[in-house]
Design an enzyme around this catalytic site. Structure first.
Site, PDB file in Angstrom:
ATOM      1  N   THR A 198      12.677  10.070  13.247  1.00 16.36           N
ATOM      2  CA  THR A 198      13.005  11.282  12.488  1.00 16.36           C
ATOM      3  C   THR A 198      14.122  12.060  13.165  1.00 16.36           C
ATOM      4  O   THR A 198      14.193  12.123  14.387  1.00 16.36           O
ATOM      5  CB  THR A 198      11.744  12.158  12.391  1.00 16.36           C
ATOM      6  OG1 THR A 198      10.843  11.511  11.520  1.00 16.36           O
ATOM      7  CG2 THR A 198      12.031  13.552  11.870  1.00 16.36           C
ATOM      8  N   VAL A 204       3.662  13.126   1.772  1.00 12.80           N
ATOM      9  CA  VAL A 204       4.752  13.983   2.250  1.00 12.80           C
ATOM     10  C   VAL A 204       4.323  14.587   3.586  1.00 12.80           C
ATOM     11  O   VAL A 204       3.186  15.049   3.721  1.00 12.80           O
ATOM     12  CB  VAL A 204       5.055  15.113   1.243  1.00 12.80           C
ATOM     13  CG1 VAL A 204       6.093  16.074   1.802  1.00 12.80           C
ATOM     14  CG2 VAL A 204       5.539  14.525  -0.081  1.00 12.80           C
TER      15      VAL A 204
HETATM   16  N1  ASP Z   1       7.282  14.269  11.206  1.00 11.65           N
HETATM   17  C1  ASP Z   1       7.558  13.063  10.481  1.00 11.65           C
HETATM   18  C2  ASP Z   1       6.502  12.897   9.412  1.00 11.65           C
HETATM   19  O1  ASP Z   1       5.338  13.031   9.706  1.00 11.65           O
HETATM   20  C3  ASP Z   1       7.579  11.836  11.320  1.00 11.65           C
HETATM   21  C4  ASP Z   1       8.374  11.904  12.600  1.00 11.65           C
HETATM   22  O2  ASP Z   1       8.728  12.977  13.052  1.00 11.65           O
HETATM   23  O3  ASP Z   1       8.668  10.847  13.173  1.00 11.65           O
HETATM   24  O4  ASP Z   1       6.847  12.567   8.301  1.00 11.65           O
END
Ligand code: ASP
Length: 300
Positions: free
Chosen positions: A168, A197
């Site tokens: 991310t 989501v």
């Molecule tokens: N926060 C993101 C989600 O849960 C994943 C990530 O940060 O890698 O969609």
């Protein structure tokens, strides 16, 4: 040169070989610094996250992780600290740069978040660039999904698989007028349920910006960041305790761990141009630079 501070991240987790990530984040933070010399914070975070989305190494745009149907569904948000304006998209498919579409939702619609088919219809109305669905899928993600399915798990892009890929992306910035902005973009978590989501597109969870206070972008298990409204928590921590970006980032992660045993990290920039970075995972892939500095700092 204008005064600015910028921090970016490419996900939080554990990774043994970070050399490719170091190269990519160094290039991108330098490009962000060039942009920042004559762009507003909101433009800098959007354009920087576009660069991160276009890079196949990161879990956003091209290179996103796959859901339980083997598809890419992207979430992104952007927030302008000047007026608390925000835009977000969730569960979008085929949009080349979800963060740019989120910016359009902010500027060209009366809404904050659009999802699924409605988001795609809006994307067409603003001529948002699209790509064939296979553009987004990179080989390593197919293997990652296979492993997650075999283990019967829903996993962070950067959790305990053999080759832990981080992902991310996000950016926070302050410009010479003291305007703060933040943006976050993701493909989510590996083997997530179709339609799930996470925190990234949700104001106050995965992203927050407020002039006079700070801008925050988060990464980690989205459900934990949603339940703790972590990015807003960090903003409020600063508001009431008058601390700098680093103390607030650490206080946020301490709260995440204390309340939900959460896994992840945050990047923060405050109204005094300080950067803060904290994580409960072994590392967060992050880089930062402030005007007047000769080079970027990589914190992993
Ligand atoms: N926060 C993101 C989600 O849960 C994943 C990530 O940060 O890698 O969609």
């Amino acid at each position: 040169m204008s005064k600015f501070s910028i921090a970016i991240h490419g996900g939080a987790g554990a990774l043994s070989d970070v050399s490719e990530h170091r190269t990519a984040l160094t290039e991108i933070i330098n490009e962000a610094a060039n942009l920042a010399s004559n762009a507003s914070a909101i433009d800098v975070v959007e354009r920087t996250v576009v660069l991160l989305e276009n890079h196949p190494l990161f879990n956003a745009g091209k290179g996103s992780v796959l859901n339980n149907k083997g598809e890419v569904e992207c979430d992104a948000a952007i927030m302008n600290g000047t007026d608390l304006d925000a835009g977000a998209v969730a569960g979008v498919r085929g949009i080349k740069n979800p963060v740019a579409l989120a910016r359009k939702v902010m500027s060209d619609s009366e809404h904050v978040m659009l999802v699924g088919d409605g988001a795609l219809e809006f994307a067409a109305s603003v001529n948002a660039p699209t790509e064939q669905l296979d553009y987004f899928v990179v080989e390593s993600r197919l293997k990652q999904l296979e492993e997650a399915k075999k283990a019967g798990k829903v996993v962070l892009d950067h959790s305990d698989t053999e080759e832990e890929k981080l992902g991310t992306v996000g950016a926070v910035a302050i410009d010479d007028k003291g305007n703060l902005a933040a943006a976050t973009s993701t493909g989510g978590i590996v083997n997530k349920k179709f339609g799930r989501v996470g925190d990234s597109p949700v104001v106050g969870a995965g992203v927050y910006a407020e002039n006079g206070l700070c801008a925050v972008s988060a990464t980690g298990f989205g459900e934990q960041f949603l339940r703790t409204t972590l990015s807003k928590h960090i903003g409020d921590w600063m508001r009431y305790n008058h601390v700098d970006a680093q103390s607030a980032a650490q206080a946020g992660i301490d709260y995440l761990v204390e309340k939900v045993n959460g896994l992840g990290g945050v990047i923060v920039v405050d109204a005094n141009y300080n950067i803060g970075i904290a994580h409960s995972t072994p590392l967060i892939l992050s880089a930062s630079i402030c005007s007047g500095e000769t080079g970027a700092r990589l914190d992993f």
